[in-house]
Design an enzyme around this catalytic site. Sequence first.
Site, PDB file in Angstrom:
ATOM      1  N   ASP A 158       0.913  -1.185  -0.128  1.00  0.00           N
ATOM      2  CA  ASP A 158       0.051   0.055   0.085  1.00  0.00           C
ATOM      3  C   ASP A 158       0.853   1.109  -0.013  1.00  0.00           C
ATOM      4  OD1 ASP A 158      -1.993   2.018   0.802  1.00  0.00           O
ATOM      5  OD2 ASP A 158      -2.908   0.036   0.835  1.00  0.00           O
ATOM      6  N   SER A 160      -6.819   4.154  -2.224  1.00  0.00           N
ATOM      7  CA  SER A 160      -7.034   2.750  -2.061  1.00  0.00           C
ATOM      8  C   SER A 160      -8.161   2.137  -2.487  1.00  0.00           C
ATOM      9  CB  SER A 160      -7.026   2.286  -0.599  1.00  0.00           C
ATOM     10  OG  SER A 160      -5.379   2.669  -0.118  1.00  0.00           O
ATOM     11  N   ARG A 195      -4.277  15.310   5.600  1.00  0.00           N
ATOM     12  CA  ARG A 195      -3.889  13.842   5.082  1.00  0.00           C
ATOM     13  C   ARG A 195      -3.865  13.570   3.651  1.00  0.00           C
ATOM     14  NH1 ARG A 195      -3.561   8.988   8.084  1.00  0.00           N
ATOM     15  NH2 ARG A 195      -4.125   7.208   7.145  1.00  0.00           N
ATOM     16  N   ALA A 234     -16.636   5.375   0.597  1.00  0.00           N
ATOM     17  CA  ALA A 234     -17.111   4.662   1.156  1.00  0.00           C
ATOM     18  C   ALA A 234     -16.603   4.335   2.860  1.00  0.00           C
ATOM     19  CB  ALA A 234     -17.691   3.241   0.790  1.00  0.00           C
ATOM     20  N   ASP A 235     -15.412   4.121   2.849  1.00  0.00           N
ATOM     21  CA  ASP A 235     -14.759   3.266   3.985  1.00  0.00           C
ATOM     22  C   ASP A 235     -15.065   3.984   5.175  1.00  0.00           C
ATOM     23  OD1 ASP A 235     -12.912   4.842   3.280  1.00  0.00           O
ATOM     24  OD2 ASP A 235     -11.191   3.660   3.436  1.00  0.00           O
TER      25      ASP A 235
HETATM   26  O1  LIG Z   1      -8.396   7.494   4.181  1.00  0.00           O
HETATM   27  C1  LIG Z   1      -7.138   7.569   4.124  1.00  0.00           C
HETATM   28  O2  LIG Z   1      -6.258   7.183   5.073  1.00  0.00           O
HETATM   29  C2  LIG Z   1      -6.836   8.412   2.999  1.00  0.00           C
HETATM   30  O3  LIG Z   1      -7.547   9.500   2.764  1.00  0.00           O
HETATM   31  C3  LIG Z   1      -6.472   7.527   1.643  1.00  0.00           C
HETATM   32  O4  LIG Z   1      -5.796   6.563   1.813  1.00  0.00           O
HETATM   33  P1  LIG Z   1      -6.184   5.158   1.205  1.00  0.00           P
HETATM   34  O5  LIG Z   1      -6.691   5.452   0.057  1.00  0.00           O
HETATM   35  O6  LIG Z   1      -4.702   4.367   1.082  1.00  0.00           O
HETATM   36  O7  LIG Z   1      -6.719   4.250   2.078  1.00  0.00           O
HETATM   37 MN   LIG Z   2      -3.753   2.402  -0.535  1.00  0.00          MN
HETATM   38 MN   LIG Z   3      -3.428   6.190   2.017  1.00  0.00          MN
END
Ligand SMILES: O=C(O)[C@H](O)COP(=O)(O)O
Ligand SMILES: [Mn+2]
Ligand SMILES: [Mn+2]
Length: 559
Positions: free
Chosen positions: A28, A81, A170, A287-288
């Site tokens: 990642d 991600s 971030r 979403a996450d």
């Molecule tokens: O949600 C996060 O941590 C960042 O905004 C994006 O990071 P990820 O796409 O690697 O989860």
């Molecule tokens: Mn990622």
């Molecule tokens: Mn990230």
Amino acid sequence: MGSSEVSWKLPDHPKLPKGKTVAVVVLDGWGEAVPNLYNCIHVAQTPAMDALRLTAPEKWRLIRAHGTAVGLPTDDDMGNSEVGHNALGAGRIYAQGAKLVDLALASGKIYEGEGFKYIKECFESGTLHLIGLLSDGGVHSRIDQLQLLLKGASEHGAKRIRLHILTDGRDVLDGSSVGFVETLENELSKLREKGVDAQIASGGGRMYVTMDRYENDWGVVKRGWDAQVLGESQHKFKSAIEAIKKLREEPNANDQFLPPFVIVDENGKAVGPIVDGDAVVTFNFRADRMVMIAKALEYGDFDKFDRVRFPKIHYAGMLQYDGELKLPSHYLVSPPEIERTSGEYLVHNGVRTFACSETVKFGHVTFFWNGNRSGYFNPEMEEYVEIPSDSGISFNVKPKMKAEEIAEKARDAILSGKFHQVRVNLPNGDMVGHTGDIQATVGACEAADAAVKVILDAVEQVGGIFVVTADHGNAEDMVKRNKKGDPLLDKGGNLQILTSHTLQPVPIAIGGPGLAPGVRFRKDVPDGGLANVAATVMNFHGYEAPTDYEPTLIEVVDN
Ligand SMILES: O=C(O)[C@H](O)COP(=O)(O)O
Ligand SMILES: [Mn+2]
Ligand SMILES: [Mn+2]
């Protein structure tokens, strides 16, 4: 094609055998960039990854992991991600949330949909609350979309609007929160001139307030709930600008981790708690980090923390965040319909799969990989293992994270002979990269590299095949640069640290004793991206990919 009509049987690959163990490793946040001091992957000692590149150049290449290659609106959009793992698992490029929201706002269709009609029912006598990430990062949300939504909602009858903002730092530079709040305040004052009672009601830093994911720490969501819904916080201010400026004065303050605050009137009363009869929209499209707050806002039956009060509201997400859970049940824009993912095909063709990561990336290598789908396609054929992440710390404190544990689980799964595909995500480069701590990120890259070695050794032992790649860049560039590529300094002469992802391509390396002689990367897909990986992996399992998949990256030449 509805899934009942899908013909799941994949054609046999004319040259490659079935039954091999294939390890698929996603590093990642591991992009490729010019070597320099701020390229943590270059500075780190990474013998396993170096060997892949140096010893078999025809089995190592770069692929695109950002922008249109992963379904984002433009090639100025860094990878992330969600879109990266979607592309890796789905084998095709889908227009992603960011783009779908842009289109719905531009055409005005967003205001004609069921979701908007549902929240509109509250406009006459209730308040419209908008909760989400305030930045132009484009990973979870975009401020320009929020501005359009504010304008559109007021034109469609919203008379009282309250904003609950989450500061970023971030996906964008730390400290940029002040500018984003100023932009928003400007917009709100324009609305007030038009007679709309619009103001910011609460806020907090995204990593400390509201935007937890994969149920890592419900305390994060509770802190948001207390400020947004109950209107309670020990930090009370008259304006959001004042709040952010003051809270940033604390030693080590950082946009990502600002404490929750509420805006109060001259009597000290919160200006915008969420109450019965109100409408609420979470305006993030990704979403996450919205699933947990969506559950708190939507579920009558809820035991994750004491909500104290559960207001009767009309709640809609910008998108539906979980298609399996149908969560939330109301949403403004339909998410991409990702179907017939490689995981589902492989299960139908008898490929047994093991997937593993630690909590912070577990959903990436399962839910996102499987086209935003929770759970197993077939529990008899699959095993997904989540290793609990450290919680309550910033990952620069423990940059090794759970890399060793993930590698050991993968090794055991490979050696067990029970699985054809063993898939992992190693989060270190990304999660530690987001902290902006350069030294820790170097350590993170070394930990990920050591984990790769453990997995490759296991592949060697069973005569298997490996595919090592990444979902987007992060750790390979830790400073903001000017157009010429030189590091930028802030007003105080300090380096501007880049905590975000990048636009860089990512490596993909293939190999292992099980790889048939004559397999090498084709030369005729120079623009290949993450979506080309699924067909490649299907080949290694002995199958041809469906014809509408992005083409495989490999060819088999007669030796
Ligand atoms: O949600 C996060 O941590 C960042 O905004 C994006 O990071 P990820 O796409 O690697 O989860
Ligand atoms: Mn990622
Ligand atoms: Mn990230």
